[in-house]
Design a protein around this motif. Structure first.
Motif, PDB file in Angstrom:
ATOM      1  N   SER A  86      49.940  44.949  28.574  1.00  0.00           N
ATOM      2  CA  SER A  86      48.692  45.061  29.323  1.00  0.00           C
ATOM      3  C   SER A  86      48.337  46.516  29.586  1.00  0.00           C
ATOM      4  O   SER A  86      47.184  46.938  29.412  1.00  0.00           O
ATOM      5  CB  SER A  86      48.819  44.304  30.650  1.00  0.00           C
ATOM      6  N   ASN A 102      44.711  31.325  34.938  1.00  0.00           N
ATOM      7  CA  ASN A 102      45.376  32.543  34.482  1.00  0.00           C
ATOM      8  C   ASN A 102      46.887  32.443  34.652  1.00  0.00           C
ATOM      9  O   ASN A 102      47.649  32.896  33.792  1.00  0.00           O
ATOM     10  CB  ASN A 102      44.847  33.753  35.250  1.00  0.00           C
ATOM     11  N   TRP A 116      45.476  36.209  24.588  1.00  0.00           N
ATOM     12  CA  TRP A 116      45.545  36.639  23.188  1.00  0.00           C
ATOM     13  C   TRP A 116      46.835  36.153  22.532  1.00  0.00           C
ATOM     14  O   TRP A 116      46.819  35.660  21.402  1.00  0.00           O
ATOM     15  CB  TRP A 116      45.463  38.165  23.122  1.00  0.00           C
ATOM     16  N   HIS A 153      46.080  38.623  32.214  1.00  0.00           N
ATOM     17  CA  HIS A 153      45.729  37.288  31.719  1.00  0.00           C
ATOM     18  C   HIS A 153      45.042  37.364  30.358  1.00  0.00           C
ATOM     19  O   HIS A 153      45.119  36.422  29.567  1.00  0.00           O
ATOM     20  CB  HIS A 153      44.848  36.546  32.727  1.00  0.00           C
ATOM     21  N   GLN A 154      44.380  38.502  30.057  1.00  0.00           N
ATOM     22  CA  GLN A 154      43.750  38.669  28.747  1.00  0.00           C
ATOM     23  C   GLN A 154      44.804  38.834  27.662  1.00  0.00           C
ATOM     24  O   GLN A 154      44.675  38.288  26.556  1.00  0.00           O
ATOM     25  CB  GLN A 154      42.809  39.870  28.768  1.00  0.00           C
ATOM     26  N   MET A 205      44.273  46.264  29.023  1.00  0.00           N
ATOM     27  CA  MET A 205      43.692  44.933  29.212  1.00  0.00           C
ATOM     28  C   MET A 205      44.324  44.291  30.441  1.00  0.00           C
ATOM     29  O   MET A 205      45.433  44.649  30.835  1.00  0.00           O
ATOM     30  CB  MET A 205      43.952  44.048  27.983  1.00  0.00           C
ATOM     31  N   LYS A 206      43.595  43.337  31.027  1.00  0.00           N
ATOM     32  CA  LYS A 206      44.163  42.603  32.148  1.00  0.00           C
ATOM     33  C   LYS A 206      45.289  41.704  31.659  1.00  0.00           C
ATOM     34  O   LYS A 206      45.299  41.271  30.502  1.00  0.00           O
ATOM     35  CB  LYS A 206      43.081  41.778  32.849  1.00  0.00           C
TER      36      LYS A 206
END
Length: 231
Positions: free
Chosen positions: A210, A180, A223, A218-219, A215-216
Motif C-alpha cells: 500500500s 473492506n 487488486w 483496501h484498494q 494506494m489505500k
C-alpha cells in the motif's frame, strides 16, 4: 381556538412521527434521500418541488431532485455562489424568499431562477450537533407561496430528515468498512497460502504494498483478490 391549535399540533406530531418511521425504514442512503424529498413535497404546503443539497468534501451537489428544474436551479446557485441553499449552508440559518426575481441579496441568481419559473424558495440547513450535512430545499412557481407557519412546520420536518440522513450515512460507511475488512481478510489468506506465512506477516506485506504503490490498503487488497490465479 385552543382546541383547533391542539388538533393541529396533534396532526403535525402524527405526520412527523410517520415520516420519521418511514425514513428510518429505508434500506440505504439513496432510498433515504428519495424518501425525504418525496415526503417533503407531500407534507409542506405549496411545495411543488424539493431537493437536497448535499455537502461532500467541501463541495455541494444536488441529490434526488423531484424534477429536472430543481437540479438546474441548484446548479445555478453553486456556479454563481449565491442563493438560499448556499446561504443556508454557509450562514447556518433558514432562508425564505417569496419573489426571488426581485431579491436584492441574489442579483444574479434571483432573475435566473425566476426565468425558470420558480419564484418562492425555502431552504433549511440540515445538521446534527455542529455538523452540516447540506440543505433541504423547497420550490414553488407561486409568489409568496410559503408563510411563517409553513416555515415553522418545515423546520420540524428538516430536523427529522437530518437525523434520518446522518443515520443512513453512518450505515453506508459501516457497510463499506465491513466490505473492506472482508477484502483485506481474503487478501491476507491469499498471501498466507502463497508464501507460507502467518496472518501478521501477510498484513505487513499488504501495508508495505500500500505504501509503495501509494494506494489505500483496501484498494491493494481488492487488486490482489481480483488478480489471484492470473500469475
Amino acid at each position: 381556538m385552543g382546541t383547533r391549535l391542539d388538533d393541529d399540533f396533534k396532526g403535525l406530531a402524527t405526520t412527523l412521527s410517520a415520516v420519521a418511521r418511514s425514513l428510518q425504514a429505508e434500506p440505504d442512503l439513496g432510498a433515504t434521500l428519495r424518501a425525504i424529498v418525496k415526503a417533503a413535497v407531500e407534507y409542506v404546503p405549496n411545495a411543488e418541488h424539493a431537493g437536497i443539497s448535499l455537502v461532500e468534501q467541501g463541495r455541494i451537489r444536488t441529490v434526488e431532485p423531484t424534477s429536472p428544474v430543481v437540479e438546474t436551479v441548484d446548479q445555478l446557485q453553486y456556479d454563481l455562489r449565491e442563493g438560499p441553499c448556499v446561504d443556508a449552508i454557509a450562514e447556518h440559518e433558514t432562508l425564505r424568499v417569496g419573489d426571488v426575481g426581485t431579491e436584492p441579496r441574489w442579483p444574479s441568481f434571483g432573475p435566473a431562477a425566476a426565468a425558470h419559473g420558480l419564484h418562492s424558495l425555502l431552504s433549511y440547513r440540515l445538521f446534527v450537533t455542529d455538523r452540516t450535512l447540506g440543505a433541504l430545499n423547497f420550490y414553488s412557481s407561486r409568489i409568496d407561496a410559503f408563510d411563517d407557519r409553513t416555515e415553522a412546520e418545515g423546520q420540524l420536518f428538516a430536523a427529522h430528515a437530518a437525523i434520518a440522513l446522518v443515520g443512513a450515512q453512518r450505515e453506508a460507511q459501516l457497510g463499506v468498512a465491513l466490505e473492506n475488512r472482508d477484502l483485506i481478510g481474503i487478501a491476507k489468506g491469499i498471501l498466507m497460502e502463497r508464501h507460507g506465512i502467518d496472518s501478521a506477516a501477510a498484513f505487513r506485506m499488504l501495508v508495505e504494498a500500500s505504501q509503495t504503490a501509494n494506494m489505500k490498503l483496501h484498494q491493494v487488497a481488492a487488486w490482489l483478490v481480483e488478480t489471484r490465479g492470473q500469475d
